[in-house]
Scaffold this active site. Structure first.
Site, PDB file in Angstrom:
ATOM      1  N   HIS A  72     -28.257   3.482 -33.763  1.00 34.95           N
ATOM      2  CA  HIS A  72     -27.321   3.079 -32.613  1.00 34.95           C
ATOM      3  C   HIS A  72     -26.645   4.164 -32.124  1.00 34.95           C
ATOM      4  O   HIS A  72     -26.341   4.036 -30.753  1.00 34.95           O
ATOM      5  CB  HIS A  72     -26.645   1.848 -32.720  1.00 34.95           C
ATOM      6  CG  HIS A  72     -27.383   0.664 -33.080  1.00 34.95           C
ATOM      7  ND1 HIS A  72     -26.962  -0.550 -32.665  1.00 34.95           N
ATOM      8  CD2 HIS A  72     -28.610   0.518 -33.557  1.00 34.95           C
ATOM      9  CE1 HIS A  72     -27.863  -1.600 -32.942  1.00 34.95           C
ATOM     10  NE2 HIS A  72     -28.763  -0.724 -33.517  1.00 34.95           N
ATOM     11  N   ASP A  73     -26.334   5.201 -32.593  1.00 32.13           N
ATOM     12  CA  ASP A  73     -25.413   6.138 -31.857  1.00 32.13           C
ATOM     13  C   ASP A  73     -26.082   7.574 -32.374  1.00 32.13           C
ATOM     14  O   ASP A  73     -25.926   8.630 -31.735  1.00 32.13           O
ATOM     15  CB  ASP A  73     -24.185   6.351 -32.497  1.00 32.13           C
ATOM     16  CG  ASP A  73     -23.213   7.076 -31.664  1.00 32.13           C
ATOM     17  OD1 ASP A  73     -22.389   6.323 -30.677  1.00 32.13           O
ATOM     18  OD2 ASP A  73     -23.114   8.192 -31.562  1.00 32.13           O
ATOM     19  N   VAL A  76     -27.197  10.021 -42.865  1.00 30.01           N
ATOM     20  CA  VAL A  76     -26.446   9.879 -44.027  1.00 30.01           C
ATOM     21  C   VAL A  76     -27.611   9.983 -45.187  1.00 30.01           C
ATOM     22  O   VAL A  76     -28.771   9.550 -44.924  1.00 30.01           O
ATOM     23  CB  VAL A  76     -25.852   8.450 -43.884  1.00 30.01           C
ATOM     24  CG1 VAL A  76     -25.623   7.695 -45.329  1.00 30.01           C
ATOM     25  CG2 VAL A  76     -24.470   9.026 -43.865  1.00 30.01           C
ATOM     26  N   HIS A 135     -35.471  -1.042 -42.131  1.00 40.69           N
ATOM     27  CA  HIS A 135     -35.607  -2.458 -42.572  1.00 40.69           C
ATOM     28  C   HIS A 135     -35.860  -2.723 -43.929  1.00 40.69           C
ATOM     29  O   HIS A 135     -35.817  -3.982 -44.215  1.00 40.69           O
ATOM     30  CB  HIS A 135     -36.363  -3.328 -41.524  1.00 40.69           C
ATOM     31  CG  HIS A 135     -35.468  -3.221 -40.174  1.00 40.69           C
ATOM     32  ND1 HIS A 135     -35.917  -3.890 -39.070  1.00 40.69           N
ATOM     33  CD2 HIS A 135     -34.461  -2.677 -39.812  1.00 40.69           C
ATOM     34  CE1 HIS A 135     -35.199  -3.698 -38.170  1.00 40.69           C
ATOM     35  NE2 HIS A 135     -34.186  -2.988 -38.383  1.00 40.69           N
ATOM     36  N   THR A 136     -35.970  -1.827 -44.665  1.00 36.44           N
ATOM     37  CA  THR A 136     -36.025  -2.160 -46.185  1.00 36.44           C
ATOM     38  C   THR A 136     -34.502  -2.281 -46.924  1.00 36.44           C
ATOM     39  O   THR A 136     -34.425  -2.717 -47.835  1.00 36.44           O
ATOM     40  CB  THR A 136     -36.496  -0.738 -46.954  1.00 36.44           C
ATOM     41  OG1 THR A 136     -36.597  -1.114 -48.332  1.00 36.44           O
ATOM     42  CG2 THR A 136     -35.606   0.342 -46.683  1.00 36.44           C
ATOM     43  N   ASP A 180     -35.349  -7.174 -46.554  1.00 37.99           N
ATOM     44  CA  ASP A 180     -36.479  -7.225 -47.634  1.00 37.99           C
ATOM     45  C   ASP A 180     -36.009  -7.771 -49.093  1.00 37.99           C
ATOM     46  O   ASP A 180     -34.750  -8.045 -49.005  1.00 37.99           O
ATOM     47  CB  ASP A 180     -37.306  -5.952 -47.781  1.00 37.99           C
ATOM     48  CG  ASP A 180     -36.915  -5.026 -48.547  1.00 37.99           C
ATOM     49  OD1 ASP A 180     -35.776  -5.394 -49.153  1.00 37.99           O
ATOM     50  OD2 ASP A 180     -37.550  -4.161 -48.802  1.00 37.99           O
ATOM     51  N   ASP A 187     -36.716   1.354 -50.555  1.00 36.50           N
ATOM     52  CA  ASP A 187     -37.932   1.606 -50.949  1.00 36.50           C
ATOM     53  C   ASP A 187     -39.162   1.516 -49.962  1.00 36.50           C
ATOM     54  O   ASP A 187     -38.830   1.201 -48.659  1.00 36.50           O
ATOM     55  CB  ASP A 187     -38.310   0.785 -52.205  1.00 36.50           C
ATOM     56  CG  ASP A 187     -38.013  -0.733 -51.827  1.00 36.50           C
ATOM     57  OD1 ASP A 187     -38.040  -1.021 -50.758  1.00 36.50           O
ATOM     58  OD2 ASP A 187     -37.512  -1.224 -52.998  1.00 36.50           O
TER      59      ASP A 187
END
Ligand code: HEM
Ligand SMILES: *[C@@H]1O[C@H](CO)[C@@H](O)[C@H](O)[C@H]1NC(C)=O
Length: 259
Positions: A72-73, A76, A135-136, A180, A187
Protein backbone atom coordinates in the site's frame (compact mmCIF):
# COMPACT_ATOMS: atom_id res chain seq x y z
CA UNK A 1 11.49 2.57 4.12
CA UNK A 2 11.64 5.66 6.26
CA UNK A 3 7.89 5.37 6.42
CA UNK A 4 8.33 1.88 7.77
CA UNK A 5 11.05 3.03 10.12
CA UNK A 6 8.82 5.61 11.70
CA UNK A 7 6.00 3.15 12.01
CA UNK A 8 8.31 0.63 13.66
CA UNK A 9 9.39 3.29 16.09
CA UNK A 10 5.85 4.03 17.15
CA UNK A 11 4.97 0.34 17.14
CA UNK A 12 7.88 -0.99 19.09
CA UNK A 13 9.17 2.04 20.97
CA UNK A 14 12.69 0.72 20.76
CA UNK A 15 15.05 3.18 22.36
CA UNK A 16 18.03 2.31 20.14
CA UNK A 17 15.74 2.75 17.28
CA UNK A 18 14.43 6.15 18.33
CA UNK A 19 18.03 7.21 18.69
CA UNK A 20 18.71 6.19 15.13
CA UNK A 21 15.55 7.84 13.93
CA UNK A 22 16.53 11.26 15.21
CA UNK A 23 19.70 11.04 13.15
CA UNK A 24 17.79 9.74 10.15
CA UNK A 25 15.55 12.78 10.12
CA UNK A 26 18.65 14.80 9.25
CA UNK A 27 19.74 12.53 6.43
CA UNK A 28 18.59 12.87 2.87
CA UNK A 29 20.25 11.22 -0.09
CA UNK A 30 19.10 11.69 -3.66
CA UNK A 31 18.45 8.05 -4.48
CA UNK A 32 17.16 4.76 -3.18
CA UNK A 33 19.93 2.39 -2.19
CA UNK A 34 20.57 -0.73 -0.13
CA UNK A 35 23.18 1.25 1.85
CA UNK A 36 21.04 4.33 2.50
CA UNK A 37 21.58 4.18 6.28
CA UNK A 38 25.17 2.91 6.30
CA UNK A 39 26.60 6.05 7.85
CA UNK A 40 23.59 7.59 9.58
CA UNK A 41 22.40 4.39 11.27
CA UNK A 42 24.88 1.58 10.70
CA UNK A 43 23.11 -0.91 12.99
CA UNK A 44 19.69 -0.41 11.57
CA UNK A 45 19.48 -3.83 9.85
CA UNK A 46 20.06 -5.72 13.09
CA UNK A 47 17.80 -3.32 14.98
CA UNK A 48 14.99 -3.83 12.49
CA UNK A 49 15.51 -7.56 12.18
CA UNK A 50 15.28 -7.88 15.97
CA UNK A 51 12.23 -5.65 16.21
CA UNK A 52 10.39 -7.40 13.37
CA UNK A 53 11.24 -10.90 14.61
CA UNK A 54 10.07 -9.99 18.12
CA UNK A 55 6.86 -8.52 16.78
CA UNK A 56 6.11 -11.46 14.47
CA UNK A 57 6.79 -14.05 17.17
CA UNK A 58 4.39 -12.21 19.47
CA UNK A 59 1.73 -11.78 16.81
CA UNK A 60 2.08 -13.83 13.60
CA UNK A 61 -0.17 -11.50 11.67
CA UNK A 62 2.32 -8.65 12.11
CA UNK A 63 4.28 -10.04 9.14
CA UNK A 64 1.13 -9.86 7.01
CA UNK A 65 0.42 -6.32 8.14
CA UNK A 66 3.93 -5.19 7.23
CA UNK A 67 3.82 -6.85 3.83
CA UNK A 68 0.51 -5.24 3.08
CA UNK A 69 1.91 -1.92 4.23
CA UNK A 70 4.68 -2.27 1.65
CA UNK A 71 2.11 -2.96 -1.03
CA UNK A 72 0.00 0.00 0.00
CA UNK A 73 2.81 2.43 0.46
CA UNK A 74 5.79 0.88 -0.62
CA UNK A 75 9.07 -2.82 2.06
CA UNK A 76 10.55 -6.59 4.65
CA UNK A 77 12.23 -9.78 5.03
CA UNK A 78 9.73 -12.29 6.46
CA UNK A 79 10.30 -15.97 7.04
CA UNK A 80 10.03 -16.62 3.31
CA UNK A 81 11.86 -15.28 0.30
CA UNK A 82 14.29 -12.45 0.95
CA UNK A 83 15.51 -9.60 -1.17
CA UNK A 84 17.71 -6.52 -1.00
CA UNK A 85 15.45 -3.66 -0.02
CA UNK A 86 16.24 -0.28 -1.53
CA UNK A 87 15.98 2.25 1.30
CA UNK A 88 15.41 5.97 1.30
CA UNK A 89 11.72 6.34 0.46
CA UNK A 90 10.30 9.32 2.27
CA UNK A 91 6.77 9.99 3.51
CA UNK A 92 4.11 12.03 1.79
CA UNK A 93 3.41 15.55 3.01
CA UNK A 94 -0.27 14.80 2.35
CA UNK A 95 -2.60 12.31 3.96
CA UNK A 96 -5.73 11.54 1.98
CA UNK A 97 -7.84 8.43 2.48
CA UNK A 98 -9.43 8.62 -0.97
CA UNK A 99 -6.08 9.04 -2.69
CA UNK A 100 -4.66 6.19 -0.58
CA UNK A 101 -7.38 3.84 -1.80
CA UNK A 102 -7.82 5.08 -5.35
CA UNK A 103 -5.17 3.12 -7.25
CA UNK A 104 -5.64 -0.10 -5.30
CA UNK A 105 -7.36 -3.08 -6.86
CA UNK A 106 -10.71 -4.02 -5.32
CA UNK A 107 -11.27 -7.58 -4.02
CA UNK A 108 -14.15 -7.78 -6.51
CA UNK A 109 -11.83 -7.11 -9.46
CA UNK A 110 -12.00 -9.15 -12.64
CA UNK A 111 -8.80 -10.57 -14.14
CA UNK A 112 -8.64 -7.80 -16.74
CA UNK A 113 -9.05 -5.13 -14.03
CA UNK A 114 -6.21 -6.73 -12.01
CA UNK A 115 -4.00 -6.83 -15.08
CA UNK A 116 -4.62 -3.17 -15.88
CA UNK A 117 -4.24 -1.92 -12.27
CA UNK A 118 -0.80 -3.54 -12.09
CA UNK A 119 0.13 -2.61 -15.63
CA UNK A 120 -0.61 1.04 -14.78
CA UNK A 121 2.22 0.75 -12.25
CA UNK A 122 4.55 -0.91 -14.74
CA UNK A 123 4.05 -4.57 -13.77
CA UNK A 124 3.76 -7.48 -16.19
CA UNK A 125 0.97 -10.02 -15.87
CA UNK A 126 3.40 -12.59 -14.42
CA UNK A 127 4.62 -10.06 -11.85
CA UNK A 128 1.02 -9.39 -10.86
CA UNK A 129 0.45 -13.13 -10.37
CA UNK A 130 3.68 -13.44 -8.34
CA UNK A 131 2.81 -10.46 -6.12
CA UNK A 132 -0.65 -11.87 -5.49
CA UNK A 133 1.13 -14.80 -3.83
CA UNK A 134 1.49 -12.42 -0.86
CA UNK A 135 -1.97 -13.70 0.01
CA UNK A 136 -0.26 -16.84 1.32
CA UNK A 137 -0.21 -14.98 4.63
CA UNK A 138 -2.67 -12.88 6.59
CA UNK A 139 -6.38 -12.68 7.22
CA UNK A 140 -9.37 -10.95 5.75
CA UNK A 141 -12.64 -9.63 7.15
CA UNK A 142 -15.91 -11.36 6.26
CA UNK A 143 -17.33 -8.18 4.69
CA UNK A 144 -14.54 -8.31 2.09
CA UNK A 145 -15.26 -11.86 0.79
CA UNK A 146 -18.97 -12.35 1.64
CA UNK A 147 -20.15 -11.90 -1.93
CA UNK A 148 -17.78 -14.63 -3.06
CA UNK A 149 -19.32 -17.09 -0.57
CA UNK A 150 -22.89 -16.37 -1.61
CA UNK A 151 -22.65 -15.33 -5.28
CA UNK A 152 -19.66 -16.98 -6.93
CA UNK A 153 -19.94 -20.45 -8.40
CA UNK A 154 -16.22 -21.03 -8.95
CA UNK A 155 -15.76 -21.84 -5.26
CA UNK A 156 -15.01 -25.24 -3.76
CA UNK A 157 -18.26 -26.28 -2.08
CA UNK A 158 -16.75 -27.70 1.10
CA UNK A 159 -14.55 -24.64 1.39
CA UNK A 160 -17.60 -22.37 0.98
CA UNK A 161 -19.60 -24.31 3.56
CA UNK A 162 -16.91 -24.02 6.21
CA UNK A 163 -16.39 -20.32 5.55
CA UNK A 164 -20.11 -19.55 5.68
CA UNK A 165 -20.19 -20.81 9.26
CA UNK A 166 -18.00 -17.85 10.24
CA UNK A 167 -19.29 -15.41 7.68
CA UNK A 168 -23.11 -15.38 7.56
CA UNK A 169 -24.99 -13.61 4.76
CA UNK A 170 -25.58 -10.75 7.18
CA UNK A 171 -23.71 -9.86 10.35
CA UNK A 172 -20.24 -10.86 11.45
CA UNK A 173 -18.65 -8.30 9.14
CA UNK A 174 -15.41 -8.18 11.08
CA UNK A 175 -14.98 -11.94 11.54
CA UNK A 176 -11.58 -12.95 10.18
CA UNK A 177 -10.68 -15.85 7.90
CA UNK A 178 -7.17 -16.83 6.80
CA UNK A 179 -6.14 -16.10 3.22
CA UNK A 180 -4.77 -19.65 2.97
CA UNK A 181 -4.68 -22.72 5.21
CA UNK A 182 -1.25 -21.76 6.58
CA UNK A 183 -1.72 -18.01 7.14
CA UNK A 184 1.50 -17.59 9.14
CA UNK A 185 3.75 -19.40 6.66
CA UNK A 186 5.07 -17.85 3.47
CA UNK A 187 4.80 -20.70 0.96
CA UNK A 188 3.22 -21.38 -2.46
CA UNK A 189 0.07 -22.96 -1.03
CA UNK A 190 -1.95 -19.98 -2.17
CA UNK A 191 -1.53 -21.16 -5.77
CA UNK A 192 -2.51 -24.75 -4.96
CA UNK A 193 -5.62 -23.37 -3.29
CA UNK A 194 -6.53 -21.49 -6.45
CA UNK A 195 -6.30 -24.70 -8.47
CA UNK A 196 -8.75 -26.28 -5.97
CA UNK A 197 -11.07 -23.28 -6.26
CA UNK A 198 -10.16 -22.27 -2.74
CA UNK A 199 -9.22 -18.66 -3.35
CA UNK A 200 -10.67 -16.51 -0.56
CA UNK A 201 -11.17 -13.28 -2.49
CA UNK A 202 -13.06 -13.10 -5.75
CA UNK A 203 -9.96 -11.35 -7.15
CA UNK A 204 -7.74 -14.25 -6.00
CA UNK A 205 -9.82 -16.85 -7.83
CA UNK A 206 -9.80 -14.69 -10.98
CA UNK A 207 -6.14 -15.71 -11.40
CA UNK A 208 -7.27 -19.30 -11.98
CA UNK A 209 -10.60 -19.23 -13.69
CA UNK A 210 -9.98 -20.46 -17.21
CA UNK A 211 -8.11 -17.32 -18.28
CA UNK A 212 -4.65 -16.30 -19.40
CA UNK A 213 -3.03 -16.59 -15.96
CA UNK A 214 -3.98 -20.23 -15.25
CA UNK A 215 -0.68 -21.48 -16.63
CA UNK A 216 1.39 -19.21 -14.37
CA UNK A 217 -0.65 -20.26 -11.33
CA UNK A 218 0.16 -23.89 -12.14
CA UNK A 219 3.87 -23.09 -12.44
CA UNK A 220 3.96 -21.40 -9.03
CA UNK A 221 1.80 -24.13 -7.47
CA UNK A 222 4.31 -26.77 -8.50
CA UNK A 223 7.50 -24.79 -8.02
CA UNK A 224 8.00 -22.90 -4.78
CA UNK A 225 11.52 -21.72 -5.68
CA UNK A 226 10.33 -20.12 -8.91
CA UNK A 227 7.57 -18.35 -7.03
CA UNK A 228 9.98 -17.10 -4.31
CA UNK A 229 12.41 -15.77 -6.91
CA UNK A 230 9.76 -13.97 -8.96
CA UNK A 231 8.05 -12.62 -5.84
CA UNK A 232 11.32 -11.17 -4.48
CA UNK A 233 12.16 -9.51 -7.80
CA UNK A 234 8.70 -8.00 -8.07
CA UNK A 235 8.89 -6.68 -4.48
CA UNK A 236 12.13 -4.86 -5.28
CA UNK A 237 10.45 -3.39 -8.33
CA UNK A 238 7.46 -2.33 -6.23
CA UNK A 239 9.78 -0.50 -3.83
CA UNK A 240 10.93 1.69 -6.70
CA UNK A 241 7.49 2.97 -7.69
CA UNK A 242 7.49 6.79 -7.76
CA UNK A 243 9.41 7.26 -4.52
CA UNK A 244 9.78 10.55 -2.67
CA UNK A 245 13.52 10.94 -2.32
CA UNK A 246 16.17 13.55 -1.51
CA UNK A 247 14.40 16.66 -0.24
CA UNK A 248 10.97 15.67 -1.55
CA UNK A 249 8.39 14.58 0.98
CA UNK A 250 9.21 14.35 4.66
CA UNK A 251 10.15 11.86 7.38
CA UNK A 252 7.12 11.53 9.62
CA UNK A 253 7.68 11.38 13.34
CA UNK A 254 4.35 9.57 13.61
CA UNK A 255 3.66 7.49 10.50
CA UNK A 256 -0.10 7.94 10.93
CA UNK A 257 -0.05 11.68 10.29
CA UNK A 258 1.90 14.35 8.47
CA UNK A 259 4.35 16.32 10.60
C1 HEM B 1 -3.92 -8.48 -6.63
C2 HEM B 1 -4.67 -7.54 -6.10
C3 HEM B 1 -4.93 -7.44 -4.62
C4 HEM B 1 -6.15 -7.24 -4.05
C5 HEM B 1 -7.47 -7.07 -4.77
C6 HEM B 1 -5.94 -7.23 -2.61
C7 HEM B 1 -6.94 -7.05 -1.67
C8 HEM B 1 -6.79 -7.30 -0.32
C9 HEM B 1 -7.85 -7.18 0.64
C10 HEM B 1 -9.27 -6.69 0.32
C11 HEM B 1 -7.38 -7.59 1.84
C12 HEM B 1 -8.15 -7.71 3.19
C13 HEM B 1 -8.37 -6.38 3.85
C14 HEM B 1 -9.22 -6.48 5.08
O1 HEM B 1 -9.77 -7.52 5.49
O2 HEM B 1 -9.35 -5.43 5.66
C15 HEM B 1 -6.00 -7.95 1.64
C16 HEM B 1 -5.16 -8.43 2.64
C17 HEM B 1 -3.80 -8.60 2.46
N1 HEM B 1 -3.08 -8.26 1.32
FE1 HEM B 1 -3.84 -7.89 -0.52
N2 HEM B 1 -4.62 -7.44 -2.34
C18 HEM B 1 -3.95 -7.54 -3.54
C19 HEM B 1 -2.60 -7.70 -3.71
C20 HEM B 1 -1.69 -7.73 -2.66
C21 HEM B 1 -0.26 -7.59 -2.80
C22 HEM B 1 0.47 -7.32 -4.11
C23 HEM B 1 0.27 -7.70 -1.55
C24 HEM B 1 1.71 -7.62 -1.10
C25 HEM B 1 2.75 -7.78 -1.89
C26 HEM B 1 -0.83 -7.96 -0.63
C27 HEM B 1 -0.70 -8.25 0.70
C28 HEM B 1 -1.76 -8.51 1.56
C29 HEM B 1 -1.60 -9.08 2.90
C30 HEM B 1 -0.29 -9.58 3.53
C31 HEM B 1 -2.90 -9.13 3.47
C32 HEM B 1 -3.29 -9.62 4.88
C33 HEM B 1 -3.18 -8.49 5.86
C34 HEM B 1 -3.52 -8.87 7.29
O3 HEM B 1 -3.59 -10.06 7.67
O4 HEM B 1 -3.70 -7.95 8.06
N3 HEM B 1 -2.01 -7.94 -1.34
N4 HEM B 1 -5.67 -7.75 0.32
C1 LIG C 1 -12.22 -29.01 -3.25
O1 LIG C 1 -11.17 -29.06 -2.29
C2 LIG C 1 -10.65 -30.37 -2.06
C3 LIG C 1 -9.62 -30.25 -0.95
O2 LIG C 1 -8.64 -29.32 -1.29
C4 LIG C 1 -10.05 -30.91 -3.35
O3 LIG C 1 -9.58 -32.23 -3.12
C5 LIG C 1 -11.09 -30.88 -4.45
O4 LIG C 1 -10.50 -31.29 -5.67
C6 LIG C 1 -11.66 -29.49 -4.59
N1 LIG C 1 -12.72 -29.48 -5.59
C7 LIG C 1 -12.62 -28.77 -6.72
C8 LIG C 1 -13.80 -28.80 -7.62
O5 LIG C 1 -11.64 -28.10 -7.02
Amino acid sequence: MLMALSSFSSLFKLSAFTLCLSILVESSSGQLSTSFYSTTCPNFRSVITRAVNAAVSKEARMGASLLRLHFHDCFVNLGGPSWNVLFGRRDSTKANLNAANSNLPSPDSSLSALISTFSNKGFTVNEMVALSGAHTIGQVRCSVFRKRLYNDNNINSSFATSLRAHCPSSGGDDNLSPLDASPASFDNRYFNNLINQRGLLHSDQELFNGGSTDAQVRIYASNRATFSRDFANAMVKMGKISPLIGSNGQVRTNCRRTN
